[in-house]
Design a protein around this motif. Structure first.
Motif, PDB file in Angstrom:
ATOM      1  N   SER A 100      -8.037   8.180   0.996  1.00 14.14           N
ATOM      2  CA  SER A 100      -7.896   7.047   0.089  1.00 14.14           C
ATOM      3  C   SER A 100      -6.442   6.593   0.022  1.00 14.14           C
ATOM      4  N   LEU A 101      -6.242   5.303   0.109  1.00 15.28           N
ATOM      5  CA  LEU A 101      -4.900   4.720  -0.039  1.00 15.28           C
ATOM      6  C   LEU A 101      -4.846   3.901  -1.325  1.00 15.28           C
ATOM      7  N   ASP A 102      -5.731   4.261  -2.262  1.00 11.69           N
ATOM      8  CA  ASP A 102      -5.887   3.510  -3.500  1.00 11.69           C
ATOM      9  C   ASP A 102      -4.906   4.004  -4.567  1.00 11.69           C
ATOM     10  N   ALA A 103      -3.667   3.596  -4.415  1.00 13.10           N
ATOM     11  CA  ALA A 103      -2.600   3.916  -5.374  1.00 13.10           C
ATOM     12  C   ALA A 103      -1.493   2.902  -5.164  1.00 13.10           C
ATOM     13  N   ASP A 104      -0.485   2.914  -6.059  1.00 13.91           N
ATOM     14  CA  ASP A 104       0.607   1.957  -5.860  1.00 13.91           C
ATOM     15  C   ASP A 104       1.326   2.293  -4.562  1.00 13.91           C
ATOM     16  N   ASP A 109       3.293   5.532   0.071  1.00 19.51           N
ATOM     17  CA  ASP A 109       4.323   5.695   1.099  1.00 19.51           C
ATOM     18  C   ASP A 109       4.915   7.106   1.067  1.00 19.51           C
ATOM     19  N   MET A 110       5.165   7.636  -0.142  1.00 19.90           N
ATOM     20  CA  MET A 110       5.732   8.976  -0.248  1.00 19.90           C
ATOM     21  C   MET A 110       4.731  10.035   0.197  1.00 19.90           C
ATOM     22  N   ALA A 111       3.469   9.872  -0.196  1.00 20.98           N
ATOM     23  CA  ALA A 111       2.444  10.827   0.223  1.00 20.98           C
ATOM     24  C   ALA A 111       2.289  10.837   1.740  1.00 20.98           C
ATOM     25  N   LEU A 112       2.352   9.662   2.356  1.00 19.55           N
ATOM     26  CA  LEU A 112       2.228   9.577   3.806  1.00 19.55           C
ATOM     27  C   LEU A 112       3.471  10.124   4.508  1.00 19.55           C
ATOM     28  N   LEU A 193      11.155   9.994   8.031  1.00 15.19           N
ATOM     29  CA  LEU A 193       9.765  10.105   7.593  1.00 15.19           C
ATOM     30  C   LEU A 193       9.126   8.769   7.222  1.00 15.19           C
ATOM     31  N   PHE A 194       9.855   7.687   7.361  1.00 10.15           N
ATOM     32  CA  PHE A 194       9.318   6.395   6.933  1.00 10.15           C
ATOM     33  C   PHE A 194       9.207   5.381   8.073  1.00 10.15           C
TER      34      PHE A 194
END
Length: 262
Positions: A100-104, A109-112, A193-194
């Motif tokens: 799920s990418l259902d967040a701000d 971005d930080m989780a990924l 990481l980004f």
């Protein structure tokens, strides 16, 4: 710092640890940054097998070119060094389709970003198991024990940490002594990481010299009230990271069961 003696001390420590563990050598993730360059060179100095792995995930071109330059230099200098490349971009993209990418956006971005680091950790351990190697960590003292600027079970998931008792400035001193390529020595530190070239300072809000200073001030028992202006701001940034990331720097909490309950 007695650079030559420190370098030899680390090399001896690495070699003794590997021989006692009855492994063939080390695997190091090479990013094009100073920490992985110094770590991989120290490992190479042991004379044991060293596998350098590039693990790009939408990597900035500057990071890729520096990593290539360093690896090629190492292979010319040390016959015990070899390399491989594992492109993790397709794995990362497939991962994103299954979660799920259902967040701000900032949270996603930080989780990924942390997911990238954990995919790389899994890749390093795969090769370590394949060739009976130890995963050599690349974290320095400020990152590992000051601001906790790493991913738990990502780049923090290692078998041993050869430069974790060295400040960033001391890592650069070793880099000069070990003849790390100039392009790496001059590059702004970045965790990569980004998928862009943003630096560690861009993310943290303070430079490594400032963080080293703040770390020393905290060790001396100073508080935010002891400073003004930029020093106060830098000390505050350090304290915020040090507090928020404390969970990375201490042992995993264990719920101890009272004997009378067993």
């Amino acid at each position: 710092m007695q650079t030559e003696k420190v370098a030899q001390h680390i090399v001896n420590w690495l070699k003794d640890y590997a021989l006692n563990a009855k492994v063939n050598g080390f695997v190091v993730g090479v990013s094009g940054g100073i920490d992985s360059a110094v770590t991989s060179t120290l490992c190479a100095e042991t004379g044991l097998d060293v596998l350098c792995i590039e693990m790009p995930i939408h990597q900035a071109a500057s990071h890729v070119s520096r990593a290539h330059e360093h690896i090629e230099q190492l292979k010319k200098r040390y016959t015990n060094v070899r390399d491989t490349r594992t492109d993790l971009t397709p794995v990362f993209e497939e991962f994103k389709t299954e979660v799920s990418l259902d967040a701000d956006q900032a949270t996603v971005d930080m989780a990924l970003a942390n997911t990238r680091a954990r995919l790389r950790m899994a890749t390093l351990y795969y090769h370590a198991g394949l060739y009976k190697l130890l995963v050599a960590g690349t974290g320095n003292k400020v990152e590992d024990f000051g601001v906790g600027f790493y991913t738990k079970y990502g780049d923090g998931g290692v078998d041993l940490s050869p430069i974790a008792d060295l400040l960033k400035s001391e890592v650069y001193q070793l880099g000069t002594y070990l003849k790390v390529p100039e392009s790496i020595m001059k590059a702004a530190p970045s965790d990569g990481l980004f998928g862009d070239a943003r630096s560690d300072e861009d993310q943290i809000g303070a430079s490594y010299p400032e963080l080293e200073w703040a770390m020393q001030m905290q060790d001396e028992g100073k508080t935010e009230e002891d400073f003004t202006g930029r020093q106060k701001e830098a000390f505050k940034i350090y304290k915020q990271y040090n507090t928020a990331n404390k969970h990375k720097m201490v042992a995993i909490p264990i719920c101890t069961i009272p004997k009378d309950l067993k």
